[in-house]
Design a protein around this motif. Structure first.
Motif, short mmCIF file in Angstrom:
data_model
loop_
_atom_site.label_atom_id
_atom_site.label_comp_id
_atom_site.label_asym_id
_atom_site.label_seq_id
_atom_site.Cartn_x
_atom_site.Cartn_y
_atom_site.Cartn_z
N PRO A 32 0.83 -1.20 0.00
CA PRO A 32 0.00 0.00 0.00
C PRO A 32 0.87 1.26 0.00
N LEU A 33 0.41 2.29 -0.69
CA LEU A 33 1.16 3.54 -0.82
C LEU A 33 0.23 4.74 -0.81
N SER A 34 0.77 5.88 -0.42
CA SER A 34 0.03 7.15 -0.58
C SER A 34 0.15 7.58 -2.03
N VAL A 35 -0.65 8.55 -2.43
CA VAL A 35 -0.59 9.03 -3.81
C VAL A 35 0.77 9.65 -4.11
N ASN A 36 1.36 10.33 -3.13
CA ASN A 36 2.69 10.93 -3.35
C ASN A 36 3.76 9.85 -3.50
N GLU A 37 3.69 8.81 -2.68
CA GLU A 37 4.64 7.70 -2.79
C GLU A 37 4.49 6.99 -4.13
N LEU A 38 3.26 6.82 -4.55
CA LEU A 38 2.99 6.16 -5.82
C LEU A 38 3.49 7.02 -6.99
N ALA A 39 3.25 8.31 -6.92
CA ALA A 39 3.72 9.23 -7.97
C ALA A 39 5.24 9.18 -8.06
N GLU A 40 5.90 9.17 -6.93
CA GLU A 40 7.37 9.11 -6.91
C GLU A 40 7.86 7.77 -7.49
N ALA A 41 7.23 6.68 -7.08
CA ALA A 41 7.63 5.36 -7.56
C ALA A 41 7.44 5.21 -9.07
N LEU A 42 6.42 5.88 -9.61
CA LEU A 42 6.14 5.77 -11.04
C LEU A 42 6.73 6.93 -11.85
N ASN A 43 7.41 7.84 -11.15
CA ASN A 43 8.00 9.00 -11.80
C ASN A 43 6.96 9.79 -12.61
N GLN A 44 5.83 10.04 -11.95
CA GLN A 44 4.73 10.78 -12.56
C GLN A 44 4.31 11.92 -11.63
N GLU A 45 3.61 12.88 -12.18
CA GLU A 45 3.05 13.97 -11.37
C GLU A 45 1.95 13.41 -10.46
N GLN A 46 1.85 13.98 -9.28
CA GLN A 46 0.83 13.54 -8.31
C GLN A 46 -0.57 13.70 -8.89
N SER A 47 -0.81 14.78 -9.63
CA SER A 47 -2.14 15.02 -10.21
C SER A 47 -2.49 13.95 -11.24
N MET A 48 -1.51 13.49 -12.01
CA MET A 48 -1.73 12.43 -13.00
C MET A 48 -2.09 11.12 -12.31
N ILE A 49 -1.41 10.82 -11.23
CA ILE A 49 -1.69 9.59 -10.49
C ILE A 49 -3.08 9.67 -9.86
N SER A 50 -3.39 10.79 -9.22
CA SER A 50 -4.72 10.96 -8.62
C SER A 50 -5.82 10.78 -9.66
N HIS A 51 -5.63 11.38 -10.82
CA HIS A 51 -6.60 11.27 -11.91
C HIS A 51 -6.81 9.81 -12.31
N ASN A 52 -5.75 9.04 -12.34
CA ASN A 52 -5.84 7.64 -12.76
C ASN A 52 -6.29 6.70 -11.66
N LEU A 53 -6.21 7.11 -10.41
CA LEU A 53 -6.68 6.26 -9.32
C LEU A 53 -8.20 6.28 -9.21
N LYS A 54 -8.82 7.38 -9.59
CA LYS A 54 -10.28 7.51 -9.45
C LYS A 54 -11.05 6.39 -10.16
N PRO A 55 -10.77 6.09 -11.44
CA PRO A 55 -11.50 5.00 -12.09
C PRO A 55 -11.21 3.63 -11.46
#
Length: 111
Positions: A32-55
């Motif tokens: 399990p990860l926070s959105v910021n940890e996930l964004a860092e792990a995937l080398n993506q912007e936090q907003s992009m990860i948040s957008h993709n987590l919703k669906p």
């Protein structure tokens, strides 16, 4: 196929057709990860990860648990692990290139 499954399958597989969402599922399957940890792990912007987590949340591929001020995302192992196993087994058995259905370079890179 049962009547009415087309729309359900479309939504299900559309969610999984996005490389960023698949990469997020793979990372969350590890832990399990926070959105910021996930964004860092995937080398993506936090907003992009948040957008993709919703669906993924809407289809219950992932869940959220609050931990203090953080929202921790975890994968629905019952569904995702079984799905990844089916995909891996199919690729190994039926894809003519030794488990790789597409040639290198044909799969969009999510990271």
């Amino acid at each position: 196929m049962k009547k009415g499954l087309t729309a359900l399958c479309y939504k299900f597989f559309t969610n999984l057709a996005n490389p960023t969402r698949l990469a997020a599922l793979e990372k969350l399957a590890e832990k399990p990860l926070s959105v910021n940890e996930l964004a860092e792990a995937l080398n993506q912007e936090q907003s992009m990860i948040s957008h993709n987590l919703k669906p993924l949340l809407q289809c219950n591929f992932i869940a959220i648990k609050k931990q203090g001020k953080k929202r921790i995302y975890s994968v629905n192992h019952e569904t995702v692990d079984a799905l990844f196993t089916v995909i891996e087994n199919h690729a190994k058995k039926f894809c003519p290139t030794g488990g790789k259905c597409l040639l290198e370079g044909e799969i969009p890179n999510a990271t």
